[in-house]
Design an enzyme around this catalytic site. Structure first.
Site, PDB file in Angstrom:
ATOM      1  N   LYS A  10      84.487  67.577  47.680  1.00  9.61           N
ATOM      2  CA  LYS A  10      85.157  66.601  48.551  1.00  9.61           C
ATOM      3  C   LYS A  10      84.149  65.910  49.483  1.00  9.61           C
ATOM      4  O   LYS A  10      82.994  66.350  49.607  1.00  9.61           O
ATOM      5  CB  LYS A  10      86.237  67.327  49.354  1.00  9.61           C
ATOM      6  CG  LYS A  10      87.369  67.906  48.492  1.00  9.61           C
ATOM      7  CD  LYS A  10      88.438  68.544  49.372  1.00  9.61           C
ATOM      8  CE  LYS A  10      89.583  69.084  48.533  1.00  9.61           C
ATOM      9  NZ  LYS A  10      90.671  69.640  49.389  1.00  9.61           N
ATOM     10  N   TYR A  50      97.027  62.763  45.217  1.00  6.41           N
ATOM     11  CA  TYR A  50      97.760  63.806  45.950  1.00  6.41           C
ATOM     12  C   TYR A  50      99.261  63.496  46.060  1.00  6.41           C
ATOM     13  O   TYR A  50      99.917  63.958  46.987  1.00  6.41           O
ATOM     14  CB  TYR A  50      97.147  64.009  47.337  1.00  6.41           C
ATOM     15  CG  TYR A  50      96.015  65.024  47.382  1.00  6.41           C
ATOM     16  CD1 TYR A  50      96.103  66.237  46.692  1.00  6.41           C
ATOM     17  CD2 TYR A  50      94.869  64.799  48.140  1.00  6.41           C
ATOM     18  CE1 TYR A  50      95.087  67.174  46.734  1.00  6.41           C
ATOM     19  CE2 TYR A  50      93.835  65.738  48.194  1.00  6.41           C
ATOM     20  CZ  TYR A  50      93.959  66.927  47.493  1.00  6.41           C
ATOM     21  OH  TYR A  50      92.954  67.866  47.546  1.00  6.41           O
ATOM     22  N   PHE A  58     100.775  66.645  56.168  1.00  4.26           N
ATOM     23  CA  PHE A  58      99.340  66.343  56.151  1.00  4.26           C
ATOM     24  C   PHE A  58      98.943  65.270  55.109  1.00  4.26           C
ATOM     25  O   PHE A  58      97.766  65.007  54.912  1.00  4.26           O
ATOM     26  CB  PHE A  58      98.523  67.628  55.916  1.00  4.26           C
ATOM     27  CG  PHE A  58      98.860  68.390  54.645  1.00  4.26           C
ATOM     28  CD1 PHE A  58      98.308  68.027  53.422  1.00  4.26           C
ATOM     29  CD2 PHE A  58      99.731  69.476  54.683  1.00  4.26           C
ATOM     30  CE1 PHE A  58      98.612  68.723  52.257  1.00  4.26           C
ATOM     31  CE2 PHE A  58     100.042  70.183  53.528  1.00  4.26           C
ATOM     32  CZ  PHE A  58      99.474  69.800  52.309  1.00  4.26           C
ATOM     33  N   ARG A  86      89.546  78.644  40.608  1.00  3.58           N
ATOM     34  CA  ARG A  86      90.388  78.860  41.801  1.00  3.58           C
ATOM     35  C   ARG A  86      89.887  80.081  42.583  1.00  3.58           C
ATOM     36  O   ARG A  86      89.842  80.075  43.807  1.00  3.58           O
ATOM     37  CB  ARG A  86      91.864  79.067  41.416  1.00  3.58           C
ATOM     38  CG  ARG A  86      92.565  77.875  40.802  1.00  3.58           C
ATOM     39  CD  ARG A  86      92.919  76.778  41.746  1.00  3.58           C
ATOM     40  NE  ARG A  86      93.818  77.151  42.811  1.00  3.58           N
ATOM     41  CZ  ARG A  86      94.297  76.286  43.706  1.00  3.58           C
ATOM     42  NH1 ARG A  86      93.952  74.993  43.664  1.00  3.58           N
ATOM     43  NH2 ARG A  86      95.093  76.677  44.663  1.00  3.58           N
ATOM     44  N   THR A  92      93.073  78.002  50.285  1.00  2.00           N
ATOM     45  CA  THR A  92      93.047  76.672  50.919  1.00  2.00           C
ATOM     46  C   THR A  92      92.497  76.754  52.346  1.00  2.00           C
ATOM     47  O   THR A  92      91.645  75.957  52.742  1.00  2.00           O
ATOM     48  CB  THR A  92      94.485  76.087  50.960  1.00  2.00           C
ATOM     49  OG1 THR A  92      95.084  76.220  49.669  1.00  2.00           O
ATOM     50  CG2 THR A  92      94.480  74.644  51.409  1.00  2.00           C
ATOM     51  N   ARG A 103      84.957  78.310  49.778  1.00  2.00           N
ATOM     52  CA  ARG A 103      85.609  77.872  51.017  1.00  2.00           C
ATOM     53  C   ARG A 103      85.299  78.816  52.179  1.00  2.00           C
ATOM     54  O   ARG A 103      85.092  78.365  53.304  1.00  2.00           O
ATOM     55  CB  ARG A 103      87.106  77.734  50.777  1.00  2.00           C
ATOM     56  CG  ARG A 103      87.423  76.456  49.975  1.00  2.00           C
ATOM     57  CD  ARG A 103      88.827  76.460  49.471  1.00  2.00           C
ATOM     58  NE  ARG A 103      89.257  75.133  49.004  1.00  2.00           N
ATOM     59  CZ  ARG A 103      90.419  74.926  48.397  1.00  2.00           C
ATOM     60  NH1 ARG A 103      91.251  75.924  48.164  1.00  2.00           N
ATOM     61  NH2 ARG A 103      90.748  73.705  48.002  1.00  2.00           N
ATOM     62  N   ASN A 113      87.897  71.332  53.269  1.00  2.00           N
ATOM     63  CA  ASN A 113      87.610  72.623  52.641  1.00  2.00           C
ATOM     64  C   ASN A 113      86.708  72.504  51.408  1.00  2.00           C
ATOM     65  O   ASN A 113      86.761  73.327  50.506  1.00  2.00           O
ATOM     66  CB  ASN A 113      88.916  73.375  52.361  1.00  2.00           C
ATOM     67  CG  ASN A 113      89.861  72.581  51.487  1.00  2.00           C
ATOM     68  OD1 ASN A 113      89.513  71.507  51.016  1.00  2.00           O
ATOM     69  ND2 ASN A 113      91.049  73.114  51.254  1.00  2.00           N
ATOM     70  N   HIS A 116      87.995  70.977  45.531  1.00  2.00           N
ATOM     71  CA  HIS A 116      89.329  70.949  44.929  1.00  2.00           C
ATOM     72  C   HIS A 116      89.243  71.531  43.531  1.00  2.00           C
ATOM     73  O   HIS A 116      88.233  71.336  42.846  1.00  2.00           O
ATOM     74  CB  HIS A 116      89.840  69.496  44.834  1.00  2.00           C
ATOM     75  CG  HIS A 116      91.044  69.375  43.951  1.00  2.00           C
ATOM     76  ND1 HIS A 116      92.322  69.605  44.415  1.00  2.00           N
ATOM     77  CD2 HIS A 116      91.162  69.122  42.616  1.00  2.00           C
ATOM     78  CE1 HIS A 116      93.171  69.477  43.403  1.00  2.00           C
ATOM     79  NE2 HIS A 116      92.487  69.180  42.307  1.00  2.00           N
ATOM     80  N   GLU A 127      94.932  65.790  36.022  1.00  2.00           N
ATOM     81  CA  GLU A 127      93.824  65.446  36.929  1.00  2.00           C
ATOM     82  C   GLU A 127      92.564  65.041  36.162  1.00  2.00           C
ATOM     83  O   GLU A 127      91.831  64.150  36.601  1.00  2.00           O
ATOM     84  CB  GLU A 127      93.534  66.634  37.848  1.00  2.00           C
ATOM     85  CG  GLU A 127      94.673  66.869  38.840  1.00  2.00           C
ATOM     86  CD  GLU A 127      94.407  67.997  39.830  1.00  2.00           C
ATOM     87  OE1 GLU A 127      95.179  68.111  40.789  1.00  2.00           O
ATOM     88  OE2 GLU A 127      93.435  68.762  39.639  1.00  2.00           O
TER      89      GLU A 127
HETATM   90  P1  GDP Z   1      94.555  73.566  47.272  1.00  2.00           P
HETATM   91  O1  GDP Z   1      95.198  73.561  45.911  1.00  2.00           O
HETATM   92  O2  GDP Z   1      94.018  74.924  47.670  1.00  2.00           O
HETATM   93  O3  GDP Z   1      93.518  72.483  47.457  1.00  2.00           O
HETATM   94  O4  GDP Z   1      95.717  73.298  48.351  1.00  2.00           O
HETATM   95  P2  GDP Z   1      96.995  72.319  48.369  1.00  2.00           P
HETATM   96  O5  GDP Z   1      97.249  71.729  47.009  1.00  2.00           O
HETATM   97  O6  GDP Z   1      98.104  73.066  49.029  1.00  2.00           O
HETATM   98  O7  GDP Z   1      96.572  71.160  49.373  1.00  2.00           O
HETATM   99  C1  GDP Z   1      95.747  70.094  48.969  1.00  2.00           C
HETATM  100  C2  GDP Z   1      94.738  69.818  50.059  1.00  2.00           C
HETATM  101  O8  GDP Z   1      95.421  69.317  51.225  1.00  2.00           O
HETATM  102  C3  GDP Z   1      93.962  71.041  50.568  1.00  2.00           C
HETATM  103  O9  GDP Z   1      92.879  71.405  49.765  1.00  2.00           O
HETATM  104  C4  GDP Z   1      93.527  70.565  51.941  1.00  2.00           C
HETATM  105  O10 GDP Z   1      92.405  69.663  51.861  1.00  2.00           O
HETATM  106  C5  GDP Z   1      94.754  69.780  52.399  1.00  2.00           C
HETATM  107  N1  GDP Z   1      95.699  70.641  53.146  1.00  2.00           N
HETATM  108  C6  GDP Z   1      96.456  71.672  52.683  1.00  2.00           C
HETATM  109  N2  GDP Z   1      97.207  72.232  53.652  1.00  2.00           N
HETATM  110  C7  GDP Z   1      96.919  71.529  54.781  1.00  2.00           C
HETATM  111  C8  GDP Z   1      97.393  71.597  56.129  1.00  2.00           C
HETATM  112  O11 GDP Z   1      98.231  72.432  56.486  1.00  2.00           O
HETATM  113  N3  GDP Z   1      96.859  70.679  57.014  1.00  2.00           N
HETATM  114  C9  GDP Z   1      95.953  69.736  56.623  1.00  2.00           C
HETATM  115  N4  GDP Z   1      95.494  68.874  57.555  1.00  2.00           N
HETATM  116  N5  GDP Z   1      95.489  69.637  55.370  1.00  2.00           N
HETATM  117  C10 GDP Z   1      95.963  70.520  54.453  1.00  2.00           C
END
Ligand code: GDP
Length: 139
Positions: A10, A50, A58, A86, A92, A103, A113, A116, A127
């Site tokens: 990222k 997304y 968010f 993963r 996350t 991470r 973080n 992805h 994707e």
């Molecule tokens: P991942 O699959 O572990 O990347 O997590 P998710 O699919 O749930 O979320 C996608 C991305 O959104 C994450 O990697 C973070 O960059 C962001 N994100 C997830 N949860 C939060 C949150 O609670 N707050 C904020 N600001 N960003 C978040």
């Protein structure tokens, strides 16, 4: 089983010069990089990528972040690549991520973080197709 997954370094990872260290971990884990490029997403493209999160609080913030600078996108191939990557990434929220994960070691924020990775076979297919044509993926 041999699988493919989509990985992204990222904008925070690129800006913080973590490309080499992230890729080193992937290669050491026998995840073969079969496609690779650097791109800068527009806000609209980030929103498309997304889209599953469009109702989350968010969504605006994460799509601003993902379009804030260049990303490295790659297709990773290997045995159980989706789950393996993963696990390498970690949770996350970096504060909840296991020791030794990308991470845990590098992320600074739940949003910023560093990496992805696709979370299922269906997501991986979508994707990979979002960023790469079949011509761009080495066999
Ligand atoms: P991942 O699959 O572990 O990347 O997590 P998710 O699919 O749930 O979320 C996608 C991305 O959104 C994450 O990697 C973070 O960059 C962001 N994100 C997830 N949860 C939060 C949150 O609670 N707050 C904020 N600001 N960003 C978040």
């Amino acid at each position: 089983m041999k699988e493919r997954t989509l990985g992204i370094i990222k904008p925070d990872g690129v800006a913080r010069k973590l490309i080499g260290r992230v890729m080193e971990r992937l290669e050491e884990a026998e995840l073969r990089i079969v496609a690779l490029k650097m791109i800068k997403l527009s806000k609209e493209q980030a929103k498309g990528f997304y889209k599953v999160h469009e109702r989350k609080p968010f969504y605006e913030s994460v799509t601003d972040f993902m379009s804030s600078g260049p990303c490295v996108v790659m297709v990773l191939e290997g045995k159980d690549a989706i789950e393996k990557y993963r696990t390498l990434m970690g949770a996350t929220d970096h504060r909840k991520a296991a020791e030794g994960t990308i991470r845990r070691d590098f992320a600074t924020d739940i949003e910023k973080n560093v990496v992805h990775g696709s979370d299922s076979k269906v997501t991986a297919e979508y994707e990979i197709g979002f960023f790469f044509s079949t011509l761009e993926i080495a066999g």
